[in-house]
Scaffold this active site. Structure first.
Site, mmCIF file in Angstrom:
data_model
loop_
_atom_site.group_PDB
_atom_site.id
_atom_site.type_symbol
_atom_site.label_atom_id
_atom_site.label_comp_id
_atom_site.label_asym_id
_atom_site.label_seq_id
_atom_site.Cartn_x
_atom_site.Cartn_y
_atom_site.Cartn_z
ATOM 1 N N CYS A 1 21.435 114.279 128.336
ATOM 2 C CA CYS A 1 20.130 114.437 127.733
ATOM 3 C C CYS A 1 19.025 114.734 128.822
ATOM 4 O O CYS A 1 19.281 114.254 129.854
ATOM 5 C CB CYS A 1 19.627 113.235 126.778
ATOM 6 S SG CYS A 1 20.176 111.732 127.326
ATOM 7 N N GLU B 1 19.694 112.578 136.815
ATOM 8 C CA GLU B 1 18.341 111.657 137.319
ATOM 9 C C GLU B 1 18.809 111.090 138.691
ATOM 10 O O GLU B 1 18.063 110.531 139.447
ATOM 11 C CB GLU B 1 17.885 110.847 136.383
ATOM 12 C CG GLU B 1 18.542 109.411 136.253
ATOM 13 C CD GLU B 1 18.073 108.562 135.332
ATOM 14 O OE1 GLU B 1 17.935 109.152 133.868
ATOM 15 O OE2 GLU B 1 18.252 107.466 135.208
ATOM 16 N N LYS C 1 12.099 113.389 133.056
ATOM 17 C CA LYS C 1 12.174 111.891 133.864
ATOM 18 C C LYS C 1 11.164 112.020 134.963
ATOM 19 O O LYS C 1 11.106 112.972 135.433
ATOM 20 C CB LYS C 1 13.690 111.900 134.335
ATOM 21 C CG LYS C 1 14.613 111.387 133.161
ATOM 22 C CD LYS C 1 15.602 110.681 133.611
ATOM 23 C CE LYS C 1 16.560 110.856 132.452
ATOM 24 N NZ LYS C 1 16.921 109.648 131.867
ATOM 25 N N GLU D 1 20.791 118.355 125.843
ATOM 26 C CA GLU D 1 19.677 118.404 125.356
ATOM 27 C C GLU D 1 18.977 119.796 125.315
ATOM 28 O O GLU D 1 19.333 120.698 126.328
ATOM 29 C CB GLU D 1 18.682 117.801 126.014
ATOM 30 C CG GLU D 1 17.130 117.367 125.695
ATOM 31 C CD GLU D 1 16.136 118.316 126.223
ATOM 32 O OE1 GLU D 1 15.337 118.619 125.332
ATOM 33 O OE2 GLU D 1 16.558 119.105 126.973
ATOM 34 N N ARG E 1 9.828 102.610 124.169
ATOM 35 C CA ARG E 1 11.160 102.431 124.204
ATOM 36 C C ARG E 1 11.338 101.702 125.619
ATOM 37 O O ARG E 1 10.779 102.389 126.975
ATOM 38 C CB ARG E 1 12.093 103.612 124.219
ATOM 39 C CG ARG E 1 12.220 104.203 123.199
ATOM 40 C CD ARG E 1 13.563 103.651 122.694
ATOM 41 N NE ARG E 1 14.922 104.016 123.490
ATOM 42 C CZ ARG E 1 15.827 103.481 123.741
ATOM 43 N NH1 ARG E 1 15.916 102.236 123.350
ATOM 44 N NH2 ARG E 1 16.852 103.631 124.355
ATOM 45 N N GLU F 1 27.960 103.113 116.554
ATOM 46 C CA GLU F 1 27.593 102.093 117.685
ATOM 47 C C GLU F 1 26.650 101.134 117.436
ATOM 48 O O GLU F 1 25.985 100.548 118.120
ATOM 49 C CB GLU F 1 26.779 103.138 119.007
ATOM 50 C CG GLU F 1 27.644 104.230 119.583
ATOM 51 C CD GLU F 1 26.733 104.889 120.810
ATOM 52 O OE1 GLU F 1 25.904 104.447 121.472
ATOM 53 O OE2 GLU F 1 27.079 105.987 120.831
ATOM 54 N N ASP G 1 29.771 109.258 128.070
ATOM 55 C CA ASP G 1 28.287 109.926 128.228
ATOM 56 C C ASP G 1 27.957 109.860 129.745
ATOM 57 O O ASP G 1 28.049 108.683 130.067
ATOM 58 C CB ASP G 1 27.369 108.871 127.217
ATOM 59 C CG ASP G 1 27.516 109.156 125.879
ATOM 60 O OD1 ASP G 1 27.827 110.104 125.303
ATOM 61 O OD2 ASP G 1 27.392 108.233 125.009
ATOM 62 N N HIS H 1 14.100 112.830 119.683
ATOM 63 C CA HIS H 1 13.153 112.223 120.255
ATOM 64 C C HIS H 1 11.769 112.122 119.569
ATOM 65 O O HIS H 1 10.717 111.362 119.990
ATOM 66 C CB HIS H 1 12.999 112.429 121.821
ATOM 67 C CG HIS H 1 14.414 112.460 122.504
ATOM 68 N ND1 HIS H 1 15.074 113.520 122.716
ATOM 69 C CD2 HIS H 1 14.525 111.464 123.491
ATOM 70 C CE1 HIS H 1 16.101 112.933 123.131
ATOM 71 N NE2 HIS H 1 15.910 111.761 123.934
HETATM 72 N N1 GLN Z 1 26.174 107.769 122.717
HETATM 73 C C1 GLN Z 1 25.009 107.593 123.105
HETATM 74 C C2 GLN Z 1 24.127 107.363 121.900
HETATM 75 O O1 GLN Z 1 24.257 108.333 120.919
HETATM 76 C C3 GLN Z 1 24.298 108.425 124.123
HETATM 77 C C4 GLN Z 1 22.836 108.046 124.345
HETATM 78 C C5 GLN Z 1 22.234 108.876 125.380
HETATM 79 O O2 GLN Z 1 22.394 109.921 125.716
HETATM 80 N N2 GLN Z 1 21.184 108.204 125.925
HETATM 81 O O3 GLN Z 1 23.304 106.584 121.544
HETATM 82 ZN ZN ZN Z 2 21.327 111.572 125.261
#
Ligand code: GLN
Ligand code: ZN
Length: 770
Positions: A656, A618, A118, A678, A528, A497, A612, A707
């Site tokens: 992450c 950050e 970041k 991560e 993104r 999701e 999450d 990623h």
């Molecule tokens: N649960 C979210 C996903 O799997 C988490 C995303 C994230 O940590 N940015 O997309």
């Molecule tokens: Zn993540």
């Protein structure tokens, strides 16, 4: 008085950059076509800023992926492992460029992407420069010069923007453990000389060197380097005007250091730290200009002209108009592009008149210059009174205040008292209720969001399908995902999701107090982009937000399905927040809404709930002295959200791109039963913090870097797991990718997750054999 701009959004008015780069990656357009899109965006930006009266128009603020990576290429700091590929792709520079950013897995190559992290306290990610011990820099790509020349051909003399040499090194990472990147300065500086020399020869009179680290905590060594580096630049280029830009924080203890730099102008972030102006003016040398960053480059609210004019006036008294620049606080890449298209979007007119996006922020700079220079005419008076009127209408609006929410917030102390048993007791109870093997495997939540799934949502929006049919379609996708997860043998399943456009937007849309834009995109990394919601008022949950979907998924299987929620800190961090109350207060309001959802999920029979918080780190203030205060309220918000359920209900959290070393105590204080993080890109380095601290709860270090489009094989994952198990006891270790899979395709996902499950099984067998 000049108008100065540090950087303009580069994604295009309608996300042209995203489309072009993704098309290029898929081989749908040629190198040339990609370049043309870049050219068009730059041209539009330059002409727009010119027409709005910007005096110092930035160039080299454009990038096809990331401006730090551009700088790395410009300085020839290409890590050794890419050199072979560089040769191979020598006629395809863009292909090579994207390979550094995204990895390269074709034509016999299998090279992971460079590390990404970041950008300070923003949600922008940059590619981390990577230095070897024998690092050598060369002037390798002429991008800064080319773009300057390109603008010049349009008759526009720009101010090229470079990352300053000290900050560039500080952004990077040394491959060798005990070497300090700063020591590379002697080798680096001559390349900066070459760049500046070429820019000056091409006709650049101003050059902007971004030194954000100057506004952060600095070691004595870094301070010394700032002094010598800028002295050397000055000596070498007495006639080129150098503007050093600081942002995201006040200079504080580095004020004197900054004032003593032999440069022509310093840019100050007066939104983050308005008070520094007064102090800085006392020490600013008489030949230095000040760029006053008074327009918020990080938020979408209209500038308060009265307050800004006060600041300008106070500067005027000491340094006079000729030495003042008016500017946004930081580069506008952190703001959406233009408010104009929103006029036929979903935003209420009442809200619209309170806001300013990038283009409007430049107009604000123009207005402020006008008001500061000739503030007395009738037109000026109207500018000012219109501005003040819209600010007042916001303050008084009934859209903002909700008494029920304010009342509930006053009982937070009581809510906090009812907490759960300690982790070990909970773990025993959860083990009884949820039957899981050693090294349980799971994923982070999302599965690929295919064009088809996204298409259903647009059809629903356009009224082409009914809500019921949309639900049926999403349910069919959930069913497929559950079946597949059962087949390959994952232990804790997710619903995928599919119903979510974005992990924050989805919740914001269901909560009161949030508003949404049509086109308010901001680059997060590469192609993104995110469209942050706008929190404008008190937040309330009126209806359950996820229960039906999760309940449906759970009804299809005997394996546990995780309820999946976004945490309060992340919802806050990834939104534009109101600036009329402390952000902690806004965060607690969100936390209470999430708490209600967690309780409803438990009542619906869901045994595992993930909250999450990828944005927790950050949100850390850039200055260490302010960390504790932030972490205290952030932890409190997470606990408010997560502790309303019984001991038997397992709470997960996910983060992450987090480095935990310095905040591990607070991570532990969150007291989630399981945390997934991560790790894979950094080869499990991040785990050290957990091991040293003796982190008591369960951990799932990511073993698959989602990623990058690269698919890790089973041996690679097993290797990472082995490494993890050296520091994390077997009973605490989970197996999972390092983030959600929504940006990946199904075929890579299937292959990678299957490899992961096999690796988890292998580990289990290994332990049994031992
Ligand atoms: N649960 C979210 C996903 O799997 C988490 C995303 C994230 O940590 N940015 O997309
Ligand atoms: Zn993540």
């Amino acid at each position: 008085m000049l108008i100065n701009n540090l950087g303009y959004p580069r994604i295009g008015n309608n996300r042209e950059l995203k489309k072009a780069s993704e098309d290029f990656w898929q081989g749908k357009i040629t190198d040339n076509e990609l370049e043309l899109v870049g050219k068009e965006i730059r041209k539009n930006n330059w002409f727009l800023q010119k027409s709005l009266g910007v005096d110092l128009i930035p160039s080299n603020d454009f990038s096809f992926y990331d401006h730090v990576l551009d700088m790395t290429l410009c300085l020839g700091a290409i890590p050794d492992r890419y050199l072979c590929l560089k040769k191979y792709l020598k006629n395809e520079p863009n292909e090579f460029y994207f390979a550094l950013a995204r990895g390269y897995q074709k034509e016999g190559f299998d090279i992971p992407a460079m590390e990404m992290t970041k950008w300070f306290d923003t949600n922008y990610h940059y590619i981390v420069p990577e230095f070897s011990k024998s690092q050598h820099f060369v002037f390798n790509s002429k991008k800064p010069v080319n773009e300057f020349v390109e603008a010049k051909a349009f008759g526009i003399t720009t101010k090229p923007v470079l990352i300053g040499p000290v900050s560039y090194l500080m952004l990077g990472k040394s491959r060798q453990k005990d070497t300090d990147s700063l020591d590379l300065i002697a080798d680096l500086l001559p390349v900066y000389f070459d760049i500046i020399h070429e820019l000056a020869s091409a006709g650049a009179s101003w050059i902007q060197l971004d030194e954000p680290f100057l506004a952060l905590d600095l070691s004595q060594k870094a301070k010394d380097y700032f002094k010598t580096v800028y002295k050397d630049i000055r000596n070498k280029f007495p006639g080129t005007k150098i503007l050093v830009a600081t942002y995201f924080e006040g200079l504080r203890d580095n004020e004197t250091l900054a004032a003593e730099l032999p440069v022509d102008a310093i840019h100050l972030d007066l939104v983050r730290s308005p008070r520094q102006l007064e102090r800085f003016m006392k020490i600013v040398p008489s030949d230095m200009m000040l760029s006053l960053g008074i327009i918020d480059g990080r938020n979408i609210w209209k500038n308060d002209y009265r307050t800004s004019l006060e600041l300008i006036k106070s500067a005027h008294k000491v340094i006079g108009n000729e030495r003042i620049m008016i500017a946004p606080s930081c580069s506008l890449i952190h703001s959406p592009v233009d408010l104009e298209p929103e006029k036929n979007g979903p935003l209420l007119d009442e809200l619209l008149q309170w806001m300013a996006f990038s283009r409007q922020k430049i107009e604000e700079a123009r207005d402020l210059k006008e008001l500061a220079m000739n503030g007395s005419g009738r037109e000026s008076e109207k500018l000012l009174s219109d501005n003040q009127e819209s600010l007042l209408s916001r303050k008084k609006s009934s859209l903002i205040h909700n008494e029920i929410v304010k009342e509930r917030l006053s009982f937070i102390g009581d809510i906090e008292k009812n907490s759960r048993s300690d982790f070990h007791q909970r773990k025993l109870k959860q083990r009884k209720k949820i039957n899981l093997p050693l090294f349980p495997s799971t994923t982070i939540g999302s599965f690929p969001q295919t064009a088809e799934v996204r298409g259903w949502r647009s059809k629903l929006r356009r009224g082409e399908i009914t809500k019921d049919f949309y639900i049926e379609l999403v349910r069919s996708e959930i069913e497929k995902a559950i079946k597949w997860q059962e087949e390959i043998g994952l232990d804790v399943l997710v619903h995928g999701e599919f119903e979510r456009n974005d992990m924050v937007e989805y919740f914001g849309e269901l909560l009161q107090g949030f508003a949404f834009t049509k086109n308010g995109w901001i680059q997060s990394y590469g192609s993104r982009y995110v469209k942050p919601p706008i929190i404008y008022g008190d937040i309330q949950r009126n209806v359950p937000m996820t229960v039906d979907w999760i309940k449906y998924a759970q009804s299809l299987t005997d394996k546990p399905v995780k309820g999946m929620l976004t945490g309060p800190v992340t919802i806050l961090q990834w939104s534009f927040v109101r600036d009329d109350q402390p952000i902690s207060e806004t965060c607690f309001q969100i936390a209470l809404a999430v708490r209600d959802e967690v309780q409803d999920l438990e009542t619906a029979g869901i045994k595992i709930i993930q909250i999450d918080e990828p944005a927790l780190r950050e949100g850390l203030p850039l200055r260490k002295s302010e960390w504790k205060e932030y972490l205290d309220w952030a932890v409190k918000a997470f606990k408010l959200a997560s502790t309303g359920v019984h001991d038997e209900t397992q709470i997960h959290t996910h983060m992450c791109y987090s480095e935990f070393n310095d905040i591990i105590e607070h991570i532990a204080a969150l007291d989630a039963d399981v945390i997934t993080i991560e790790c894979s890109r950094s080869q499990m380095e991040l785990l050290d913090a957990f091991a040293v601290f003796n982190y008591p709860n369960d951990i799932g270090p990511g073993v698959y870097d989602i990623h990058s489009p690269r698919i890790p094989g089973e041996p690679e994952i097993s290797h990472l797991l082995e490494k993890a198990s050296e520091v994390i006891p077997a009973g605490q270790l989970w197996v999972n990718p390092d983030c959600g899979l929504k940006t990946r395709g199904w075929s890579e996902t299937r292959e990678a997750i299957t490899n992961m499950v096999v690796a988890a099984r292998q580990m289990r067998m290994g332990v049994l054999v031992k």
